[in-house]
Design an enzyme around this catalytic site. Structure first.
Site, short mmCIF file in Angstrom:
data_model
loop_
_atom_site.label_atom_id
_atom_site.label_comp_id
_atom_site.label_asym_id
_atom_site.label_seq_id
_atom_site.Cartn_x
_atom_site.Cartn_y
_atom_site.Cartn_z
N CYS A 25 0.86 -1.18 0.00
CA CYS A 25 0.00 0.00 0.00
C CYS A 25 0.90 1.24 0.00
CB CYS A 25 -0.98 -0.01 1.18
SG CYS A 25 -0.24 0.13 2.81
N ARG A 47 -3.34 -0.40 5.54
CA ARG A 47 -3.95 -1.51 4.79
C ARG A 47 -3.05 -2.73 4.65
NH1 ARG A 47 -5.33 2.16 -0.27
NH2 ARG A 47 -3.35 3.04 0.52
N ASP A 63 -8.27 3.98 1.20
CA ASP A 63 -7.27 4.34 2.21
C ASP A 63 -8.00 4.85 3.46
OD1 ASP A 63 -5.21 5.31 3.67
OD2 ASP A 63 -4.27 6.41 2.01
#
Ligand code: 4NP
Length: 158
Positions: free
Chosen positions: A7, A13, A127
């Site tokens: 990420c 994440r 996000d």
């Protein structure tokens, strides 16, 4: 199998994706190496975001030992599969790999993690950096379904 989750920050994440897949693979008796990395270097050496840790813990997964690292171009050779969360990650992986990127091979190796559930749609894991705990739960649920699918696919092919 060596699998890398990618990420932007390697703090929200991809640490969740790493923790979920590592635990599920281990429970399934699969000897997989699972790691994660970020495409930027803002948080190198830090623990995962406290909300990622908290949500993982609610599901019995401890990700507190993970430390943020930045993706390096050698990762493209070290891993069998690389999963990105969004389009920006995908573009950044290609940029960081530079001349190490071999289109024919890497277009199959590097894929959107949600393509496991929705092949070819390149859906993005949002996000949660500016979000609330609810957003981290939503991300966890998406990633868990994708990891379940990866293991099921692997077993089918094996
Ligand atoms: P991640 O989230 O890519 O899921 O780890 C982010 C973490 C940090 C930042 C952005 C996104 N940041 O701008 O510092």
């Amino acid at each position: 199998m060596r699998i890398l989750m990618v990420c932007l920050g390697n703090i929200c994440r991809s640490p969740l994706a790493e923790g979920i897949l590592a635990q599920k693979a281990s429970e399934a008796g699969l000897d997989w190496e699972v790691d994660s990395a970020g495409t930027n270097g803002y948080h190198i050496g830090e623990q995962p975001h406290l909300l990622s840790q908290q949500v993982a813990r609610l599901h019995g997964i401890d990700i507190s030992e993970q430390r943020c690292r930045r993706l390096v171009k050698e990762d493209i050779h070290r891993f069998d599969r690389i999963f990105v969360m969004d389009r920006d990650n995908y573009t950044a992986v290609k940029r960081i790999c530079g001349e190490s990127w071999q289109a024919e091979k890497n277009d199959r190796k590097v894929t959107f993690i949600l393509d496991l559930l929705h092949p070819g749609e390149q859906r993005e894991v949002p996000d949660p950096w500016y979000g609330t705990e609810k957003d981290y739960h939503m991300v966890f649920d998406m990633l868990e379904k994708a990891c379940d699918r990866l293991i099921a696919q692997y077993r089918q092919e094996a």
